[in-house]
Design an enzyme around this catalytic site. Structure first.
Site, PDB file in Angstrom:
ATOM      1  N   GLY A   1      63.608  54.323  55.158  1.00  0.00           N
ATOM      2  CA  GLY A   1      63.538  54.949  56.316  1.00  0.00           C
ATOM      3  C   GLY A   1      64.131  56.454  56.244  1.00  0.00           C
TER       4      GLY A   1
ATOM      5  N   ASP B   1      68.221  54.227  64.534  1.00  0.00           N
ATOM      6  CA  ASP B   1      68.565  52.928  63.994  1.00  0.00           C
ATOM      7  C   ASP B   1      69.574  52.197  64.900  1.00  0.00           C
ATOM      8  OD1 ASP B   1      68.791  51.725  60.995  1.00  0.00           O
ATOM      9  OD2 ASP B   1      70.669  51.124  62.003  1.00  0.00           O
TER      10      ASP B   1
ATOM     11  N   SER C   1      57.770  47.838  57.222  1.00  0.00           N
ATOM     12  CA  SER C   1      58.536  46.385  57.467  1.00  0.00           C
ATOM     13  C   SER C   1      57.629  45.468  56.886  1.00  0.00           C
ATOM     14  CB  SER C   1      58.663  45.849  59.058  1.00  0.00           C
ATOM     15  OG  SER C   1      59.205  47.241  59.546  1.00  0.00           O
TER      16      SER C   1
ATOM     17  N   HIS D   1      49.518  43.367  50.289  1.00  0.00           N
ATOM     18  CA  HIS D   1      50.759  43.719  49.699  1.00  0.00           C
ATOM     19  C   HIS D   1      51.582  42.397  48.968  1.00  0.00           C
ATOM     20  CE1 HIS D   1      53.878  46.100  48.706  1.00  0.00           C
ATOM     21  NE2 HIS D   1      55.000  45.690  49.446  1.00  0.00           N
TER      22      HIS D   1
END
Length: 311
Positions: free
Chosen positions: A12, A32, A119, A175
């Site tokens: 990030g 965060d 994610s 992925h």
């Protein structure tokens, strides 16, 4: 123009830093859950602006989603890595819960945002965000193909000793080790890869690409972040600047490539509206078989998510 990155970890923070250096948005918000992390990294980045000569304002916040209000694009990198003793089911349940909560807050404050998921496990986290957000499929997507294709192209550049700028490639599917690189659609300065490299070399590069993330984990003891962060930033830039880039993106399919109700990596046109069009290329029988196998692997993980009743 505002862009938000949720999760101020390595990926990030790298994404936010690349966005700032490229002046993709006037304002970049880094969020965060851990106290002070986003604020500290955002301040550190902003202090490079006089050196690197950019004007994008970077701010950090601890879990205050009101600061993200009105974001054009939101990148979600939140989640935990798999820890020793943790089952795959536990990882999926934990990260799905995190992505669900983040997505709810994102949509509450930025109902028109395009959402890019980073994610893991990526394909299923895209599915989680899509079900949670309840917005058009064109606005919820995943970053995987851009990263995997970048690895593939970088390995080809190393083998041929040429500039990576001149390599164009296509990679599809899920992925992970079921991804589907397509040498037939890979060119070097317009020359087909198969004209420049022996098949055994191509096969070796494909295998290295499939396990590219694992290779870095073995070296570093943790996941990669420079390439994933830069790949996510490239997608953000394509949307914010309405570039109409043709990129491999994890997309919700409704019949394309013979697949329905699943997130898979396919080539798309990426612009101000998100995924503006899914491009369907002809696949031969062997490529179709690989694509179907990749889809089956993703559906297996989707089945785990459904059984866990997290959503």
């Amino acid at each position: 123009m505002k862009v938000t990155v949720v999760g101020a970890g390595n990926v990030g923070a790298t994404c936010a830093n690349v966005l700032a250096h490229n002046e993709v948005a006037n304002e970049i918000v880094l969020l965060d859950i851990k106290e002070g992390v986003a604020e500290g990294k955002a301040l550190d980045m902003w202090e490079t602006s006089p050196v690197n000569l950019y004007d994008s304002r970077i701010t950090g916040s601890t879990n205050d989603y009101s600061k993200t209000a009105g974001s054009e694009v939101v990148v979600i990198t939140s989640g935990i890595p798999r820890k020793p003793g943790m089952s795959r089911d536990d990882l999926i349940a934990t990260n799905a819960g995190i992505v669900k909560s983040v997505t709810e807050n994102v949509i509450k404050h930025s109902p028109d945002a395009k959402i890019i998921i980073v994610s893991n496990p990526l394909d299923v986290m895209c599915y989680t965000a899509f079900l949670t957000a309840k917005i058009d499929k064109s606005r919820v997507m995943g970053m995987a193909g851009v990263l995997d294709t970048a690895r593939y192209r970088s390995f080809i550049a190393m083998e041929l000793n040429v500039s990576p700028k001149d390599i164009q490639a296509l990679l599809m599917g899920g992925h992970g080790d079921t991804m589907v690189p397509l040498p037939r659609y890979t060119t070097v300065g317009g020359i087909p890869l198969t004209e420049l490299m022996a098949q055994d070399k191509i096969d070796a590069i494909i295998e290295r690409t499939k396990f590219g993330g694992g290779e870095i984990v073995k070296l570093l003891g943790t996941s990669a972040w420079y390439a994933p962060g830069a790949a996510a930033a490239q997608m953000v830039e394509a949307i914010v600047k309405d570039q109409k880039r043709v990129l491999p993106v994890c997309s919700w399919l409704t019949g394309e490539y013979g697949q329905k109700d699943i997130y898979l990596g396919v080539p798309v046109i990426l612009g101000k509206n998100g995924i503006e069009k899914i491009l369907e290329v002809d696949l031969n029988d062997a490529e179709k078989e690989l694509m179907n196998g990749s889809a089956d692997a993703v559906r297996n993980v989707m089945g785990i998510l459904k059984d866990l009743n997290v959503l």
